[in-house]
Design a protein around this motif. Structure first.
Motif, PDB file in Angstrom:
ATOM      1  N   LEU A  75       0.844  -1.193   0.000  1.00 36.07           N
ATOM      2  CA  LEU A  75       0.000   0.000   0.000  1.00 36.07           C
ATOM      3  C   LEU A  75       0.882   1.247   0.000  1.00 36.07           C
ATOM      4  O   LEU A  75       1.844   1.335   0.756  1.00 36.07           O
ATOM      5  N   GLY A  76       0.527   2.212  -0.830  1.00 36.79           N
ATOM      6  CA  GLY A  76       1.414   3.346  -1.041  1.00 36.79           C
ATOM      7  C   GLY A  76       1.600   4.240   0.158  1.00 36.79           C
ATOM      8  O   GLY A  76       2.720   4.520   0.590  1.00 36.79           O
ATOM      9  N   GLU A  77       0.477   4.724   0.718  1.00 38.46           N
ATOM     10  CA  GLU A  77       0.566   5.643   1.844  1.00 38.46           C
ATOM     11  C   GLU A  77      -0.625   5.441   2.770  1.00 38.46           C
ATOM     12  O   GLU A  77      -1.769   5.359   2.318  1.00 38.46           O
ATOM     13  N   VAL A  78      -0.340   5.358   4.061  1.00 40.05           N
ATOM     14  CA  VAL A  78      -1.370   5.138   5.070  1.00 40.05           C
ATOM     15  C   VAL A  78      -1.219   6.198   6.156  1.00 40.05           C
ATOM     16  O   VAL A  78      -0.129   6.389   6.698  1.00 40.05           O
ATOM     17  N   TRP A  79      -2.320   6.887   6.463  1.00 42.47           N
ATOM     18  CA  TRP A  79      -2.367   7.824   7.577  1.00 42.47           C
ATOM     19  C   TRP A  79      -3.274   7.224   8.637  1.00 42.47           C
ATOM     20  O   TRP A  79      -4.353   6.717   8.318  1.00 42.47           O
ATOM     21  N   MET A  80      -2.875   7.289   9.898  1.00 39.55           N
ATOM     22  CA  MET A  80      -3.742   6.841  10.982  1.00 39.55           C
ATOM     23  C   MET A  80      -3.991   7.990  11.947  1.00 39.55           C
ATOM     24  O   MET A  80      -3.056   8.639  12.413  1.00 39.55           O
ATOM     25  N   TYR A  81      -5.283   8.216  12.236  1.00 39.78           N
ATOM     26  CA  TYR A  81      -5.708   9.233  13.198  1.00 39.78           C
ATOM     27  C   TYR A  81      -6.400   8.533  14.364  1.00 39.78           C
ATOM     28  O   TYR A  81      -7.246   7.657  14.163  1.00 39.78           O
ATOM     29  N   GLN A  82      -6.048   8.922  15.578  1.00 37.75           N
ATOM     30  CA  GLN A  82      -6.697   8.391  16.776  1.00 37.75           C
ATOM     31  C   GLN A  82      -7.681   9.436  17.280  1.00 37.75           C
ATOM     32  O   GLN A  82      -7.284  10.542  17.630  1.00 37.75           O
ATOM     33  N   VAL A  83      -8.956   9.073  17.312  1.00 32.97           N
ATOM     34  CA  VAL A  83     -10.011  10.034  17.635  1.00 32.97           C
ATOM     35  C   VAL A  83     -10.760   9.573  18.878  1.00 32.97           C
ATOM     36  O   VAL A  83     -11.198   8.427  18.974  1.00 32.97           O
ATOM     37  N   ARG A  84     -10.876  10.482  19.821  1.00 30.99           N
ATOM     38  CA  ARG A  84     -11.679  10.241  21.024  1.00 30.99           C
ATOM     39  C   ARG A  84     -12.587  11.452  21.205  1.00 30.99           C
ATOM     40  O   ARG A  84     -12.111  12.534  21.525  1.00 30.99           O
TER      41      ARG A  84
END
Length: 217
Positions: free
Chosen positions: A75-84
């Motif tokens: 996979l080329g590019e992965v962004w992960m955001y943690q949301v609460r």
């Protein structure tokens, strides 16, 4: 030490690729997400951006450290955001298109670390884009199990590179003894092969990440 997330996530294919995390977490955007039709959805070769929503909770009594692994390494590019709630944590990046030093973990495997306090729950949002074969699968590891997997794989790679090095020394020795060009050519291609596979594997990055994890770095 690990749990498959085949039924725990929802996806939305953003064909225009214009949405951002602030739009995604809006209440009206939640209706865009739907469970995948298959445990490992496949989008073929797509220009779309795919958003993944993963609700997660620590039901234990201690703080736990996890690593979310995407099973598709290309996979080329992965962004992960943690949301609460409305709080968005700092994004993490990984993917095959990023130089090793820009990845949150300096590994070929796409691993995204996070931690949960006892009883804490949050939502992980992933933004994924690629020009390669676009399929999705996830495994949730404890930090220890992820590093153990890296150690095992790195040992196998070390054995592979060790065998190639022995063959190279064999070719070099025979070239020095016989001056036959075939041995020098073979040795040259072995060196090229080792260099190329090292660049693809992030082999040294895997070892550096394992060492950092073991030493708390």
């Amino acid at each position: 030490g690990q749990r498959l997330l085949a039924k725990d996530f929802m996806i939305w294919e953003d064909k225009g690729g214009e949405a951002d995390i602030d739009q995604i977490i809006e209440p009206q955007s939640q209706a865009l997400f739907a469970p995948p039709v298959t445990p490992k959805p496949n989008f073929g070769f797509s220009e779309s951006v795919v958003w993944i929503k993963i609700p997660i909770q620590n039901n234990g009594t201690n703080r736990e450290k996890f690593i979310l692994q995407l099973d598709n390494d290309v996979l080329g590019e992965v962004w992960m955001y943690q949301v609460r709630g409305t709080d968005i944590g700092n994004p993490m990046r990984h993917g095959a298109y990023l130089p090793t030093f820009e990845r949150v973990l300096k590994t070929r495997k796409i691993g995204l670390p996070f931690q949960l306090e006892a009883g804490e729950e949050k939502i992980l949002y992933l933004k994924v884009s690629t020009h390669n074969d676009f399929w999705l699968g996830f495994t949730l590891h404890s930090q220890d199990s992820f590093f153990q997997g890296l150690v095992f794989e790195s040992k196998l790679k070390g054995l592979f590179y060790g065998i190639l090095s022995i063959v190279f020394l064999f070719c070099l020795s025979f070239f020095l003894l016989t001056r036959m060009a075939v041995f020098s050519s073979l040795g040259f291609f072995i060196v090229l092969g080792i260099s190329y596979t090292l660049s693809l594997d992030s082999f040294l990055g895997d070892w550096a990440t394992v060492w950092a994890g073991k030493t708390g770095g």
